[in-house]
Design a protein around this motif. Sequence first.
Motif, PDB file in Angstrom:
ATOM      1  N   VAL A 140       2.176 -21.903   8.825  1.00  0.00           N
ATOM      2  CA  VAL A 140       2.982 -20.690   8.952  1.00  0.00           C
ATOM      3  C   VAL A 140       2.303 -19.550   8.200  1.00  0.00           C
ATOM      4  O   VAL A 140       2.229 -19.556   6.964  1.00  0.00           O
ATOM      5  CB  VAL A 140       4.408 -20.903   8.415  1.00  0.00           C
ATOM      6  N   VAL A 141       1.810 -18.577   8.948  1.00  0.00           N
ATOM      7  CA  VAL A 141       1.162 -17.401   8.360  1.00  0.00           C
ATOM      8  C   VAL A 141       2.213 -16.329   8.125  1.00  0.00           C
ATOM      9  O   VAL A 141       2.790 -15.797   9.075  1.00  0.00           O
ATOM     10  CB  VAL A 141       0.066 -16.841   9.281  1.00  0.00           C
ATOM     11  N   GLU A 142       2.490 -16.025   6.883  1.00  0.00           N
ATOM     12  CA  GLU A 142       3.408 -14.933   6.555  1.00  0.00           C
ATOM     13  C   GLU A 142       2.579 -13.648   6.464  1.00  0.00           C
ATOM     14  O   GLU A 142       2.150 -13.242   5.381  1.00  0.00           O
ATOM     15  CB  GLU A 142       4.135 -15.224   5.247  1.00  0.00           C
ATOM     16  N   ASN A 143       2.353 -13.050   7.598  1.00  0.00           N
ATOM     17  CA  ASN A 143       1.500 -11.866   7.672  1.00  0.00           C
ATOM     18  C   ASN A 143       2.309 -10.632   7.282  1.00  0.00           C
ATOM     19  O   ASN A 143       2.979 -10.018   8.109  1.00  0.00           O
ATOM     20  CB  ASN A 143       0.939 -11.717   9.087  1.00  0.00           C
ATOM     21  N   ASN A 144       2.237 -10.276   5.989  1.00  0.00           N
ATOM     22  CA  ASN A 144       2.947  -9.077   5.535  1.00  0.00           C
ATOM     23  C   ASN A 144       2.040  -7.847   5.562  1.00  0.00           C
ATOM     24  O   ASN A 144       2.352  -6.821   4.960  1.00  0.00           O
ATOM     25  CB  ASN A 144       3.552  -9.285   4.144  1.00  0.00           C
ATOM     26  N   LEU A 145       0.917  -7.968   6.252  1.00  0.00           N
ATOM     27  CA  LEU A 145       0.005  -6.860   6.566  1.00  0.00           C
ATOM     28  C   LEU A 145      -0.880  -6.413   5.403  1.00  0.00           C
ATOM     29  O   LEU A 145      -1.764  -5.589   5.607  1.00  0.00           O
ATOM     30  CB  LEU A 145       0.776  -5.645   7.116  1.00  0.00           C
ATOM     31  N   TRP A 146      -0.645  -6.968   4.211  1.00  0.00           N
ATOM     32  CA  TRP A 146      -1.439  -6.559   3.060  1.00  0.00           C
ATOM     33  C   TRP A 146      -1.835  -7.778   2.227  1.00  0.00           C
ATOM     34  O   TRP A 146      -0.977  -8.560   1.816  1.00  0.00           O
ATOM     35  CB  TRP A 146      -0.668  -5.576   2.174  1.00  0.00           C
ATOM     36  N   GLY A 183      -4.122  -5.437  -2.136  1.00  0.00           N
ATOM     37  CA  GLY A 183      -4.203  -4.023  -1.785  1.00  0.00           C
ATOM     38  C   GLY A 183      -5.077  -3.766  -0.576  1.00  0.00           C
ATOM     39  O   GLY A 183      -5.410  -2.609  -0.288  1.00  0.00           O
ATOM     40  N   MET A 184      -5.470  -4.827   0.126  1.00  0.00           N
ATOM     41  CA  MET A 184      -6.337  -4.670   1.288  1.00  0.00           C
ATOM     42  C   MET A 184      -5.530  -4.808   2.571  1.00  0.00           C
ATOM     43  O   MET A 184      -4.861  -5.815   2.796  1.00  0.00           O
ATOM     44  CB  MET A 184      -7.456  -5.725   1.263  1.00  0.00           C
ATOM     45  N   PHE A 206       8.746  -5.830   0.571  1.00  0.00           N
ATOM     46  CA  PHE A 206       9.327  -4.549   0.197  1.00  0.00           C
ATOM     47  C   PHE A 206       8.850  -4.059  -1.161  1.00  0.00           C
ATOM     48  O   PHE A 206       8.987  -2.878  -1.484  1.00  0.00           O
ATOM     49  CB  PHE A 206      10.858  -4.652   0.188  1.00  0.00           C
ATOM     50  N   ARG A 207       8.306  -4.960  -1.978  1.00  0.00           N
ATOM     51  CA  ARG A 207       7.797  -4.571  -3.298  1.00  0.00           C
ATOM     52  C   ARG A 207       6.278  -4.664  -3.301  1.00  0.00           C
ATOM     53  O   ARG A 207       5.668  -5.084  -2.317  1.00  0.00           O
ATOM     54  CB  ARG A 207       8.383  -5.480  -4.380  1.00  0.00           C
ATOM     55  N   GLY A 208       5.683  -4.308  -4.418  1.00  0.00           N
ATOM     56  CA  GLY A 208       4.236  -4.408  -4.543  1.00  0.00           C
ATOM     57  C   GLY A 208       3.777  -5.857  -4.529  1.00  0.00           C
ATOM     58  O   GLY A 208       4.582  -6.789  -4.496  1.00  0.00           O
ATOM     59  N   HIS A 209       2.469  -6.043  -4.590  1.00  0.00           N
ATOM     60  CA  HIS A 209       1.924  -7.395  -4.549  1.00  0.00           C
ATOM     61  C   HIS A 209       2.529  -8.258  -5.647  1.00  0.00           C
ATOM     62  O   HIS A 209       2.903  -9.403  -5.429  1.00  0.00           O
ATOM     63  CB  HIS A 209       0.403  -7.346  -4.720  1.00  0.00           C
ATOM     64  N   ASP A 223       2.050  -0.348  -6.550  1.00  0.00           N
ATOM     65  CA  ASP A 223       2.288  -0.192  -5.110  1.00  0.00           C
ATOM     66  C   ASP A 223       2.040   1.233  -4.637  1.00  0.00           C
ATOM     67  O   ASP A 223       2.885   1.862  -3.993  1.00  0.00           O
ATOM     68  CB  ASP A 223       3.719  -0.629  -4.773  1.00  0.00           C
ATOM     69  N   GLU A 224       0.865   1.750  -4.950  1.00  0.00           N
ATOM     70  CA  GLU A 224       0.523   3.122  -4.591  1.00  0.00           C
ATOM     71  C   GLU A 224      -0.384   3.212  -3.362  1.00  0.00           C
ATOM     72  O   GLU A 224      -0.701   4.317  -2.914  1.00  0.00           O
ATOM     73  CB  GLU A 224      -0.177   3.794  -5.780  1.00  0.00           C
ATOM     74  N   LEU A 225      -0.821   2.064  -2.822  1.00  0.00           N
ATOM     75  CA  LEU A 225      -1.774   2.092  -1.718  1.00  0.00           C
ATOM     76  C   LEU A 225      -1.101   2.202  -0.354  1.00  0.00           C
ATOM     77  O   LEU A 225      -1.692   2.718   0.590  1.00  0.00           O
ATOM     78  CB  LEU A 225      -2.652   0.835  -1.767  1.00  0.00           C
ATOM     79  N   ARG A 226       0.118   1.713  -0.246  1.00  0.00           N
ATOM     80  CA  ARG A 226       0.813   1.752   1.032  1.00  0.00           C
ATOM     81  C   ARG A 226       1.525   3.094   1.205  1.00  0.00           C
ATOM     82  O   ARG A 226       2.101   3.635   0.269  1.00  0.00           O
ATOM     83  CB  ARG A 226       1.814   0.596   1.131  1.00  0.00           C
TER      84      ARG A 226
END
Length: 441
Positions: free
Chosen positions: A265-271, A274-275, A335-338, A344-347
């Motif tokens: 199961v890949v939980e792809n949260n898109l980040w 910070g990448m 919904f929060r930073g890594h 969490d300034e990159l998104r």
Amino acid sequence: MAAISSLRVVRPQIDLTSATSSSPYAGSVGEKAFFRIHSRKQLLGAAAADAVEKACPAAANGIARAAVSSSRIAKGAPKSCAKSNKPELLVTRDEGLELYEDMVLGRSFEDMCAQMYYRGKMFGFVHLYNGQEAVSTGFIKLLKKGDYVTSTYRDHVHALSKGVPARQVMAELFGKTTGCCRGQGGSMHMFSAEHGLLGGFAFIGEGIPVAVGAAFSSKYKREVLKEEGDMPVSIAFFGDGTANNGQFFECLNMAQLWKLPVIFVVENNLWAIGMSHFRSTSDPEIWKKGPAFGMASAHVDGMDVLKVREVAREAVERARRGDGPTLIECETYRFRGHSLADPDELREPAEKAHYAARDPIVALKKYLLENEIATEAELKTIEKKIDEVVEDAVEFADASPLPERSQLLENVFADPKGFGIGPDGRYRCEDPGFTAGTAQV
């Protein structure tokens, strides 16, 4: 202690109008479809797959519904396109309430973790799961107690969904002896043999080989030792960044080669920290990596617990009956930073707001109310119950004792006569001089 006990779970006001059924992934790979089966004939069988194609092309492409049940299709595929004034409910009342309670528990628990971390009750890195609850709940609440789960450093909610008591999880975060690992695991290493949680792993991809090993054990016991009963299923949760690591591909190959009862199961949260996923992966559609090994693979909207649950059910049933592994990509969002140390300034703010409007808990609540599965009062009762559970967990953890120094080297060495044991049979760390010079640390 008074300050701790006076805390209350902070629950944001829920605006049901913010939930939407439209694609949350505009401009991303998810825009093509919420759910896609690459190897439909492996999932359903050739006859059933052909029936779907002829009877309802939209359903066959995964657009009409979030998932397809082989039993329903095989018995009555032509009816899948029939119009009905009353939509078919995707969950029963009991199932809907169970899903809602589990998701609210995960969210409330993580919100409280943030409070406790910033108040100095937790140490090290703490990675929260807010926003991804539909994935954990959608999969794990379909499992049996004897099934296995491996997690990542974002493992608190997986532990809760698998049945580890909130008291034990919170105490582990506090580093107390009453934690599920007696305070030795902390945030990133939740473990409970009793509940089939085979560990949270700090380094990405570490849990995948463990899940494959557990799945091999399940099949060996069934086919070689002739054990009866349902074959235990293993689920390996991991993030999008892990899908570029070597052990991921090695384990896909081994699992498919031996038809092991495991679900990737890949939980792809898109980040990945910070990448952006789209900057680090040559083909961002992770589910496509499965067919290279002949593996049934799927893509699902990870912000919708009902869609996740449908595809999860099919994968669990396939694994349990011995038809092999499945790779499932769940597109979701944190919904929060890594971690709580991440500003969490990159998104982009607009990106975060876009996904916040698709809160999976809000969407489930809207579904339950609109379909008269539950009332507002019943859901508020659940929320109040969870608030009390979380507050009790904090008070329990705060009052629990810290580990003794004699516990320092326990569970470090497999050989009981190893470095951790002295000639007299006692732990070396019990000698006051063993850790001389480190007492101030």
